[in-house]
Design a protein around this motif. Structure first.
Motif, mmCIF file in Angstrom:
data_model
loop_
_atom_site.group_PDB
_atom_site.id
_atom_site.type_symbol
_atom_site.label_atom_id
_atom_site.label_comp_id
_atom_site.label_asym_id
_atom_site.label_seq_id
_atom_site.Cartn_x
_atom_site.Cartn_y
_atom_site.Cartn_z
ATOM 1 N N GLU A 291 0.828 -1.206 0.000
ATOM 2 C CA GLU A 291 0.000 0.000 0.000
ATOM 3 C C GLU A 291 0.867 1.262 0.000
ATOM 4 O O GLU A 291 0.522 2.250 -0.643
ATOM 5 N N ASP A 294 2.079 1.868 -3.511
ATOM 6 C CA ASP A 294 1.022 2.340 -4.404
ATOM 7 C C ASP A 294 0.616 3.773 -4.092
ATOM 8 O O ASP A 294 0.378 4.579 -5.001
ATOM 9 N N ARG A 295 0.577 4.112 -2.801
ATOM 10 C CA ARG A 295 0.056 5.424 -2.426
ATOM 11 C C ARG A 295 1.122 6.524 -2.478
ATOM 12 O O ARG A 295 0.829 7.649 -2.867
#
Length: 304
Positions: A291, A294-295
């Motif tokens: 995550e 991705d972020r």
């Protein structure tokens, strides 16, 4: 968020601040009538205060004063001691060619009967040994380690330290491109290399050059801190030696189990361009590794 690890590397085992060439004068007089060395010193201390208790040692590699005046040593000591109280860091003083052994000992080491011999010592910082070498030659500006000094160092290094050894000295044993500075280099480097090579020395810290630089000596990394007093202009004519009232910096040394990273910190203040604080770090820490990538690692469309 102390010790936050988001990538492959854990937090450093030890963190040192490497400061050099403060060149203070009695009464805080400006150096050369221009350079405000007192303000530069206090600015460096203010920036180091941000590190808090992450700081394990503060190593000051010589030319602490410009003329060896007792009052000038007092000014430097008074600037650093509140930082030592706040951080719990070990404060390590190193002799430079502008220092004087008698007043250095009296003003910084509280020796009631100061001697005139070299100021060598070894300090343990959580398993890391910092060896202080006095390379000064009374009455001269070049550096040298005599036979007795090398014998003392050889005896110290005979016993390994748990986390290895860092040597702190003023005259760094690396080349310089500056005209005339090589006249003032450390002499007898071959004998010094024989003592330190393969003896668990992880890093050599130096000053003297008045600009931040790195090199290697006897297979050992060498890190030279920039000066707080003034900076040598490496872009000056090859036949000129020019010191400028700017470009000041100190160095942070992060020691890991099997590596060392040195980072140059410019002396500010400067305008802030961007900043990511505690809230940002908390958000990152709450995410899984995928995550996070991705972020926060993915490129976003450019702003228009």
């Amino acid at each position: 968020m102390e010790g936050l690890q988001l990538g492959r590397y854990p937090a450093a085992k030890q963190v040192m601040a490497h400061v050099s060439d403060t060149h203070l004068l009695a009464g805080g007089a400006p150096l050369g009538g221009v350079a405000d060395t007192v303000s530069a010193l206090h600015r460096a201390v203010a920036q180091l205060e941000r590190l808090g208790q992450r700081l394990d040692a503060i190593v000051v590699t010589g030319d602490i004063t410009d003329l060896g005046e007792l009052d000038a040593y007092r000014l430097v000591r008074e600037a650093f001691e509140p930082l030592v109280v706040a951080t719990g860091a070990e404060l390590v003083w190193v002799m430079g060619n502008h220092d004087e052994r008698e007043t250095f000992r009296a003003g910084l080491l509280d020796e009631t009967v100061p001697g005139d011999g070299p100021v060598h010592r070894a300090v343990d910082v959580g398993g890391l040994r910092i060896v202080v070498l006095d390379t000064s030659v009374p009455g001269y500006h070049h550096g040298e380690l005599d036979a007795s000094s090398l014998a003392w160092l050889d005896a110290v290094l005979a016993e390994p330290a748990p986390d290895g050894t860092v040597i702190a000295m003023h005259h760094a044993p690396i080349a310089t491109p500056l005209a005339l500075m090589d006249v003032l280099e450390l002499r007898g480097q071959e004998a010094f290399a024989e003592v330190v090579r393969g003896r668990g020395v992880r890093l050599i810290l130096g000053g003297h050059l008045h600009y931040a630089t790195n090199g290697r000596f006897a297979g050992i990394p060498v890190s030279v801190a920039g000066a707080l007093a003034y900076t040598m202009d490496l872009s000056a004519s090859p036949r000129e030696l020019v010191g400028i009232d700017g470009g000041r910096s100190f160095t942070l040394v992060h020691l890991y189990d099997d590596d060392i990273v040195t980072s140059v910190v410019p002396l500010g203040p400067f305008p802030v361009v961007t900043s990511f604080g505690e809230q940002f770090l908390a958000e990152v820490e709450a995410l899984t590794p995928d995550e996070r990538l991705d972020r926060f690692s993915r490129k976003r469309p450019p702003l228009t």
